[in-house]
Design an enzyme around this catalytic site. Structure first.
Site, PDB file in Angstrom:
ATOM      1  N   SER A   1      -7.194   5.767   4.437  1.00 51.59           N
ATOM      2  CA  SER A   1      -6.640   4.528   2.663  1.00 51.59           C
ATOM      3  C   SER A   1      -7.274   3.811   3.438  1.00 51.59           C
ATOM      4  O   SER A   1      -7.645   2.934   2.719  1.00 51.59           O
ATOM      5  CB  SER A   1      -5.241   4.722   2.093  1.00 51.59           C
ATOM      6  OG  SER A   1      -5.293   5.546   1.231  1.00 51.59           O
TER       7      SER A   1
ATOM      8  N   LYS B   1       0.648  -1.108   0.483  1.00 49.31           N
ATOM      9  CA  LYS B   1       0.113   0.045   0.475  1.00 49.31           C
ATOM     10  C   LYS B   1       1.321   1.554  -0.419  1.00 49.31           C
ATOM     11  O   LYS B   1       2.032   0.921   0.775  1.00 49.31           O
ATOM     12  CB  LYS B   1      -0.607  -0.025   1.416  1.00 49.31           C
ATOM     13  CG  LYS B   1      -2.004   1.350   2.123  1.00 49.31           C
ATOM     14  CD  LYS B   1      -3.473   0.553   0.534  1.00 49.31           C
ATOM     15  CE  LYS B   1      -3.674   1.857   0.528  1.00 49.31           C
ATOM     16  NZ  LYS B   1      -3.270   3.363  -0.865  1.00 49.31           N
TER      17      LYS B   1
ATOM     18  N   LYS C   1       5.060   1.719  -2.673  1.00 48.01           N
ATOM     19  CA  LYS C   1       5.199   3.211  -3.664  1.00 48.01           C
ATOM     20  C   LYS C   1       5.648   3.538  -5.250  1.00 48.01           C
ATOM     21  O   LYS C   1       6.381   2.188  -6.015  1.00 48.01           O
ATOM     22  CB  LYS C   1       6.161   4.595  -3.008  1.00 48.01           C
ATOM     23  CG  LYS C   1       6.040   5.701  -3.168  1.00 48.01           C
ATOM     24  CD  LYS C   1       5.078   5.787  -1.821  1.00 48.01           C
ATOM     25  CE  LYS C   1       5.542   7.282  -1.173  1.00 48.01           C
ATOM     26  NZ  LYS C   1       4.373   7.633  -0.356  1.00 48.01           N
TER      27      LYS C   1
ATOM     28  N   ASN D   1      -1.004  19.373  -0.745  1.00 53.23           N
ATOM     29  CA  ASN D   1      -2.373  19.654   0.303  1.00 53.23           C
ATOM     30  C   ASN D   1      -2.514  19.456   2.257  1.00 53.23           C
ATOM     31  O   ASN D   1      -3.250  19.627   2.830  1.00 53.23           O
ATOM     32  CB  ASN D   1      -2.490  17.633  -0.022  1.00 53.23           C
ATOM     33  CG  ASN D   1      -3.859  17.438   0.451  1.00 53.23           C
ATOM     34  OD1 ASN D   1      -4.400  17.772   1.217  1.00 53.23           O
ATOM     35  ND2 ASN D   1      -3.619  16.211   1.130  1.00 53.23           N
TER      36      ASN D   1
HETATM   37  N1  GLU Z   1       1.446   8.892  -0.360  1.00 53.70           N
HETATM   38  C1  GLU Z   1       0.903   8.821   1.163  1.00 53.70           C
HETATM   39  C2  GLU Z   1       1.785   8.618   2.455  1.00 53.70           C
HETATM   40  O1  GLU Z   1       2.918   9.042   1.921  1.00 53.70           O
HETATM   41  C3  GLU Z   1      -0.373   8.089   1.223  1.00 53.70           C
HETATM   42  C4  GLU Z   1      -0.484   6.454   0.859  1.00 53.70           C
HETATM   43  C5  GLU Z   1      -2.038   5.394   1.146  1.00 53.70           C
HETATM   44  O2  GLU Z   1      -2.575   6.581   1.349  1.00 53.70           O
HETATM   45  O3  GLU Z   1      -1.667   4.666   0.579  1.00 53.70           O
HETATM   46  O4  GLU Z   1       1.698   7.973   3.119  1.00 53.70           O
END
Ligand code: GLU
Length: 421
Positions: A354, A70, A106, A221
């Site tokens: 999420s 995730k 990622k 954001n």
């Molecule tokens: N990009 C965000 C982070 O670095 C959210 C990741 C997600 O929601 O899966 O935590």
């Protein structure tokens, strides 16, 4: 010798330090020191001028002992495979600390989104998703927004993946628009989660958030929502900045004006630069050295380094960005009287909501904003307490404690699966 700013090196070092402190089975570090799977893709996009341009993208899946991978996907002109790997490693720990059934992932595309037209941006997104489709899915790897990506882009991700599959797959990506199965509260979640842990840290230090002086680096954001929420909590936003510079006012900036700025705080309008009465212009570097109660790096990696960590004058450092402090910067912070809320804890609010979005998609049953925010608060407060207690029990700094909490979860899961001797 100049400082090593390679994020993959930083991630490995943090994991190694925590494994050593916990005296883990050596197999734990061997498994966690690199991602389990990485994919590099090149894909063609038809540009507005009719030419074909080839873009490079990456997706890294670090570890799936606790669940599917995730993590977000970013658009950045400087994106590399090493950066993607490190970010996926940090996601594994974020999820584990908050108790989510996920591993870390990622990805992203090496591109400058400012130079793409809306149509080109959509074509890049769809091309990237077609290229990585074989390794993503609701039970395999679930992307989300990250630097320079947003709900609109996640809507295209969901649509493209669904076309490939031949049915609607809402749970393949999170951070979507509400109409496509997005969750209430997801847009503000990273900021709100960060505010919850700042509040808990302030309580431990006997600092009142009413009137507390806050400096925020980064106006994406997270930065923008942090200013709104902390202002509502009664704090005073004394400084904000983005890549092009920042603003400072000891009396507190006019939050109603600054939160309306979408994009750079220093952007030019038809009438010239936006006016901020009562505010002094400062540089991004000045902001980090401001005397304040809470300093929040909410932009990108490698901001607090061996060169400037010693200049920090905040009581609490809350890392809303991923990897804002380098290993050298961290060694200096450890010797200072600053309470660090490390990125893998302070920025975990986004992935937590999420997770809620994914659960709602899998059940096709949707929650109210109040339910989402209440559950986020429970998870963030519990994670903070757990990390704080670990730091006391093992007499270590909060960053080491956060990694140790994560490593312990992962080691237990890997042991139970029979991956360790
Ligand atoms: N990009 C965000 C982070 O670095 C959210 C990741 C997600 O929601 O899966 O935590």
């Amino acid at each position: 010798m100049s400082e090593n700013l390679n994020m993959f090196y930083a991630a490995q070092k943090q994991i190694k330090d925590a494994c050593d402190k916990l005296k883990c089975d050596p197999g734990v570090y061997e498994i966690l020191k690199q991602p389990a799977r990485v994919l590099e893709v090149s894909f063609p996009v038809k540009m507005d001028d009719g030419s074909i341009k080839i873009f490079t993208g990456y997706r890294s899946q670090h570890n799936d002992a606790l669940g599917p991978a995730k993590g977000g996907l970013r658009f950045s002109p400087t994106l590399t495979l090493d950066e993607t790997k490190a970010l996926s490693m940090w996601m594994t720990f974020k999820g584990a600390i908050v108790g989510l059934p996920y591993g870390g992932g990622k990805g992203g595309v090496a591109c400058d989104p400012k130079k793409l037209s809306p149509r080109e941006k959509e074509a890049v997104t769809r091309g990237y998703i077609r290229a990585i489709a074989p390794i993503i899915g609701p039970m395999q790897d679930i992307p989300a927004p990250d630097v320079a990506t947003n709900a609109e882009i996640m809507g295209w991700v969901m649509d493209e993946y669904s076309k490939i599959k031949g049915y609607n797959s809402f749970a393949v990506v999170t951070g979507k628009p509400l109409i496509l199965g997005g969750s209430q509260g997801r847009t503000q979640a990273t900021a709100l989660g960060c505010c919850f842990v700042i509040r808990e840290a302030a309580k431990k230090l006997g600092i009142s958030l009413k009137g507390a002086r806050i400096a925020i680096q980064g106006w994406g954001n997270a930065g923008n929502n942090l200013a709104t929420i902390l202002h509502e909590m009664g704090a005073k936003i004394i400084a904000v900045s983005d890549l092009n510079g920042g603003l400072y006012s000891e009396q507190g900036l006019d939050v109603a004006t600054i939160v309306k700025v979408d994009g750079s705080l220093m952007q030019k309008t038809d009438a010239g630069l936006i006016e901020y009465p009562g505010a002094t212009k400062i540089s991004n570097g000045d902001l980090l050295a401001i005397d304040c109660d809470v300093l929040i790096p909410a932009a990108v990696e490698n901001q607090i380094t061996g060169d400037n960590a010693g200049k920090i004058r905040a009581k609490i450092l809350a890392e809303a960005a991923n990897g804002p402090t380098t290993p050298e910067g961290n060694e200096i912070l450890k010797t200072m009287d600053v309470f660090v809320l490390p990125d893998i804890l302070a920025s975990a609010g986004g992935v937590t909501v999420s997770y809620f979005e994914w659960v709602q998609n899998l059940q096709s049953y949707y929650w109210t904003k109040e339910e989402v925010n209440q559950r986020l608060e429970q998870k963030m407060v519990a994670a903070f307490e757990n990390v704080y207690n670990f730091s006391k029990e093992y007499s270590v700094d909060m960053r080491s404690a956060a990694y140790m909490v994560g490593i312990k979860q992962l080691a237990d899961a890997m042991k139970a699966r029979g991956w360790l001797s």
